[in-house]
Design an enzyme around this catalytic site. Structure first.
Site, PDB file in Angstrom:
ATOM      1  N   CYS B 141       0.891  -1.159   0.000  1.00 34.25           N
ATOM      2  CA  CYS B 141       0.000   0.000   0.000  1.00 34.25           C
ATOM      3  C   CYS B 141       0.930   1.211   0.000  1.00 34.25           C
ATOM      4  O   CYS B 141       1.850   1.252  -0.821  1.00 34.25           O
ATOM      5  CB  CYS B 141      -0.946  -0.018   1.206  1.00 34.25           C
ATOM      6  SG  CYS B 141      -0.134  -0.251   2.794  1.00 34.25           S
ATOM      7  N   LYS B 142       0.709   2.178   0.869  1.00 39.43           N
ATOM      8  CA  LYS B 142       1.583   3.344   0.856  1.00 39.43           C
ATOM      9  C   LYS B 142       2.782   3.127   1.794  1.00 39.43           C
ATOM     10  O   LYS B 142       3.929   3.200   1.389  1.00 39.43           O
ATOM     11  CB  LYS B 142       0.787   4.592   1.280  1.00 39.43           C
ATOM     12  CG  LYS B 142       1.427   5.881   0.845  1.00 39.43           C
ATOM     13  CD  LYS B 142       0.482   7.055   1.040  1.00 39.43           C
ATOM     14  CE  LYS B 142       1.225   8.367   0.799  1.00 39.43           C
ATOM     15  NZ  LYS B 142       0.452   9.528   1.261  1.00 39.43           N
TER      16      LYS B 142
END
Lengths: 223, 223
Positions: B141-142
């Protein structure tokens, strides 16, 4: 617990469902019965601070008899044990019963022993890790933070990881207990000292490739 | 970077030295030249929060072009991308050039979205992870903390890990940023909802075992 197709075996074996690190095949019925812990399958209790380091290499804190169900799924061939104390009897019994080999490299774990990690122990342990005949292998000390963290850190340097990533991983396990002396040890560890060991293995291996092939062997602990 | 003997191939190939997750063989000379970063080998920069989840499954924060050298050693076949934003162009270029397939399951990452992780996205992502034709696969994800942590947590429940160990692992990556809502999501996730998916695969697979063997296929994202 993966779906794997293999054209060389029969239908039941073609769909192999593997728990963590499992090498041999389970059949479909076992999986579909036990899937999602809905079929009465045992809940597995990994040891404290358990993680996968790399294919065939695991790390954790000291496993107890509570973790035996989980350890069985790993199908361990060996353990790299980094404490100087003798292995506890109750675990020794299990380890012996399933033929797991223990490689002990006793390293003092006290906070006061700044920079006292012996290079030889780390090098010996790295030799065990690099030899896949010892895989799957579990590295552990007491809490899986400091001694295990140092060994894994040196292993990552051998894998050419940048120091930032090596330290990030160390700190993920050590958390608030991070020791600057451990980071300094990892930074100072000269991976080129392993070159001779690995090239020695290659040399002996090449020496053994003829019709009278010898087993690849180390001196000392890896007979 | 392991020493592996395989009697089926010739001498050079018998000693296979694998970086993390590498599947095809390198030869001895490459290893002995580059060992310990002493032969001019590139320093590898893993993405933030990188770790091995299981054989063929990795997790991390968002990889950047700095990480390409490292990613190449993983020989990724696919990426499970958990953000709703389009994939950044500079990385998309690399990913396309090496034929990595991106499975995107856009999950809102904001702190305010308590309990808003859609079950369908997690189930879809788990389907991708369970199918080894997608391996090696990188989940990201981030920052590799919350959305990735939730997905890995659900994966561990599928592996029958006790909740304590699942949470310990989540918190190792999220640290001070641990979200109770994420832990609650993992706890509430009903792994039995995956049974149908896996049994569906088994059914289709069995259906395809005759002389006119069909490819095992899912509907939708896994064509």
């Amino acid at each position: 617990m993966f779906l794997e197709a293999n054209d060389q075996v029969d239908v039941k074996e073609r769909l192999v469902l593997k728990p963590v690190g499992r090498n041999d095949s389970d059949d479909i019925s076992r999986f579909s019965d036990g899937l999602c812990n809905g079929g009465g399958e045992e809940v597995l209790i990994p040891p404290l601070n358990f993680a996968v380091v790399d294919r065939g290499i695991y790390r954790s804190g000291f496993p107890t008899t509570n973790n035996i169900g989980f350890l069985e799924t790993l199908k361990l061939r060996s353990i790299v044990y980094l404490c100087p104390e003798p292995y506890p009897n109750e675990m020794l019994e299990y380890v012996r019963s399933v033929g797991i080999r223990i490689f002990q490299f006793g390293i003092d774990g006290s906070k006061e022993s700044l920079m006292s990690i012996p290079n030889d122990s780390i090098m010996g342990a790295l030799r065990v890790l690099l030899d896949i005949r010892n895989h799957p292998v579990l590295i552990h000390c007491k809490r899986g933070k400091h001694r295990t963290g140092c060994l894994v850190g040196c292993f990552r340097k051998l894998q050419s990881w940048c120091l930032t990533a090596v330290f990030e991983e160390y700190m993920r396990f050590a958390g608030m207990k991070t020791r600057i002396s451990d980071l300094r040890f990892i930074e100072a560890f000269d991976v080129s000292c392993m070159t001779e060991c690995v090239l020695g293995i290659i040399y002996r291996y090449h020496g053994g490739c003829g019709s009278q092939a010898r087993r690849l062997s180390y001196s000392g602990d890896l007979s």
